[in-house]
Design an enzyme around this catalytic site. Structure first.
Site, PDB file in Angstrom:
ATOM      1  N   ASP A  26       0.860  -1.175   0.000  1.00 47.15           N
ATOM      2  CA  ASP A  26       0.000   0.000   0.000  1.00 47.15           C
ATOM      3  C   ASP A  26       0.901   1.231   0.000  1.00 47.15           C
ATOM      4  O   ASP A  26       2.107   1.136   0.275  1.00 47.15           O
ATOM      5  CB  ASP A  26      -0.895  -0.041   1.236  1.00 47.15           C
ATOM      6  CG  ASP A  26      -1.850   1.138   1.293  1.00 47.15           C
ATOM      7  OD1 ASP A  26      -2.521   1.401   0.287  1.00 47.15           O
ATOM      8  OD2 ASP A  26      -1.905   1.797   2.356  1.00 47.15           O
ATOM      9  N   ASP A  28      -0.346   5.190   0.762  1.00 45.58           N
ATOM     10  CA  ASP A  28      -0.691   6.178   1.782  1.00 45.58           C
ATOM     11  C   ASP A  28      -0.740   5.515   3.158  1.00 45.58           C
ATOM     12  O   ASP A  28      -1.475   4.560   3.372  1.00 45.58           O
ATOM     13  CB  ASP A  28      -2.055   6.805   1.472  1.00 45.58           C
ATOM     14  CG  ASP A  28      -2.062   7.525   0.128  1.00 45.58           C
ATOM     15  OD1 ASP A  28      -1.444   8.584   0.036  1.00 45.58           O
ATOM     16  OD2 ASP A  28      -2.686   7.003  -0.815  1.00 45.58           O
ATOM     17  N   ASP A 245      -1.291  -0.559   6.027  1.00 41.94           N
ATOM     18  CA  ASP A 245      -1.507   0.128   7.314  1.00 41.94           C
ATOM     19  C   ASP A 245      -2.961   0.074   7.743  1.00 41.94           C
ATOM     20  O   ASP A 245      -3.287   0.471   8.860  1.00 41.94           O
ATOM     21  CB  ASP A 245      -1.098   1.599   7.200  1.00 41.94           C
ATOM     22  CG  ASP A 245      -2.075   2.403   6.353  1.00 41.94           C
ATOM     23  OD1 ASP A 245      -2.257   2.058   5.160  1.00 41.94           O
ATOM     24  OD2 ASP A 245      -2.684   3.353   6.874  1.00 41.94           O
TER      25      ASP A 245
END
Length: 310
Positions: A26, A28, A245
C-alpha cells in the site's frame, strides 16, 4: 484467542525473507503521508528490491493516474515504473474494458479516473466541479442528463456536492447502469491529529444510500486487484507479501487472496486496534490480524543490515 501479529525482529527476519518473492505494498500510510516519506520507507522498499523481491504499488487511491504515481515515487526516491503501479482508477478502467463497455461513464471523483479511462479509450465526463447554484429544489428544473451514460464511477470526490450526488443517482436509476466504487475506504491518512479527512467510502455510501443498491468494488479488500496482477505477472499467492496500514482493506485483501501479511502502525491501524481484535469473540475481527507487524516500514533497515552481516 488468536495471536497478535508477530513483531519482525532479528530472530525471525531470515525465515520471513525466505517466505516471499513478491511484495505488494500500500502507499498512503505505509510509504508516505500526503507528500512526505514516512521515516525511511523509501530506503527500506528499495533494499527489498535489491534483494531480488519484485515490487508492486497497490493503492486504493483513485485521485491519481499511474503516471502521476510514478512521478510521485520518483520525487520521493522510490524506484518505480508504470507496470508496477496498480491503483483503483486503473483497475476500474481495465474492468470496464474487459466488460467490452462502449458507452459513456459519469465520474463522481477525481481526474485520475478520467486519465485511466482515456488510456483505454472509454468516453467520460464529470471529473470537474459542479457546485450548487441557487435553491436545491431548482435542480429538478435546471439539471439535464447526458445521453448514453452506462456507468457511474464513484471515488474520492474533491468536488463533492449535492448536484453531483443527484446526477450520479439519477443515472443509476436505470438498473442497467453499472455502479462502480473505486474503493470504500472510510478515511484518508493525513499527518494532523486534530483533523479527519473523509475517504472515498463516504462518497460511495452517500450514493448507495440514495439508489439502494450496492456498487461493484474495485479496490482492496476486493480480490479484483490481485486477479489483475496475478493474471498479468503470474504471481504465486503463497510467495507474495502484502504490506499495509489499514487492516480492513490491506490485510483483509491479503487474507482474501491467500497472501502473507505485514501491517505497519504508521497509518490508520494502531496497536490498540490489534489488541482489541485479538480479544474479540467476533471471527470477522480475527481476519484483520496480520501475520507480522512493524511500527513503520523503515524498521526493516536495521533488520536487513543485521541479516546481511550474518
Amino acid at each position: 484467542m488468536p495471536a497478535l501479529p508477530t513483531l519482525l525482529d532479528n530472530k525471525n527476519i531470515k525465515e520471513f525473507l525466505k517466505s516471499f518473492d513478491y511484495v505488494l505494498t500500500d502507499c498512503d500510510g505505509v510509504l508516505w503521508c500526503t507528500d512526505t516519506v514516512i521515516g525511511q520507507a523509501n530506503d527500506a522498499l528499495n533494499q527489498l528490491r535489491a534483494l531480488g523481491k519484485k515490487i508492486f504499488y497497490i493503492t486504493n487511491n483513485s485521485t491519481k493516474s499511474r503516471n502521476e504515481i510514478v512521478a510521485k515515487c520518483e520525487r520521493l526516491s522510490f524506484i518505480a515504473n508504470k507496470e508496477e503501479i496498480v491503483c483503483s482508477s486503473y483497475v476500474t478502467a481495465l474492468y470496464l474494458k474487459q466488460q467490452n463497455f462502449k458507452r459513456k461513464v459519469y465520474i463522481m471523483g477525481a481526474s485520475g479516473i478520467a486519465r485511466e479511462l482515456e488510456d483505454v479509450g472509454i468516453a467520460h465526463y464529470g471529473a470537474e466541479p459542479e457546485p450548487l447554484v441557487g435553491d436545491v429544489y431548482d435542480l429538478k428544473n435546471t439539471m439535464t442528463l447526458e445521453p448514453d451514460v452506462g456507468a457511474v464511477v464513484v471515488g474520492l470526490d474533491p468536488y463533492f456536492s449535492f448536484p453531483r450526488v443527484m446526477r450520479a443517482s439519477s443515472y443509476l436509476k436505470d438498473p442497467d447502469c453499472i455502479f462502480i466504487a473505486t474503493n470504500t475506504d472510510e478515511r484518508f491518512p493525513i499527518n494532523k491529529n486534530d483533523l479527519i479527512m473523509p475517504g472515498a467510502g463516504a462518497c460511495v455510501k452517500c450514493v448507495e444510500t440514495v439508489v439502494q443498491r450496492p456498487p461493484v468494488i474495485m479496490g482492496k479488500p476486493s480480490e479484483t486487484m490481485f486477479s489483475l496482477i496475478s493474471d498479468k505477472h503470474q504471481l504465486n499467492p503463497s510467495r507474495t507479501l502484502m504490506i499495509g496500514d489499514r487492516c480492513n482493506t490491506d490485510i483483509l485483501f491479503g487474507k482474501n487472496c491467500g497472501l502473507h501479511t505485514l501491517v505497519v502502525l504508521s497509518g490508520i491501524t494502531k496497536m490498540e486496534d490489534l489488541e482489541s481484535w485479538a480479544a474479540s469473540t467476533d471471527e470477522d475481527k480475527h481476519k484483520l490480524l496480520a501475520d507480522y507487524y512493524l511500527p513503520e516500514l523503515g524498521d526493516f533497515i536495521p533488520l536487513l543490515k543485521n541479516e546481511k552481516c550474518q
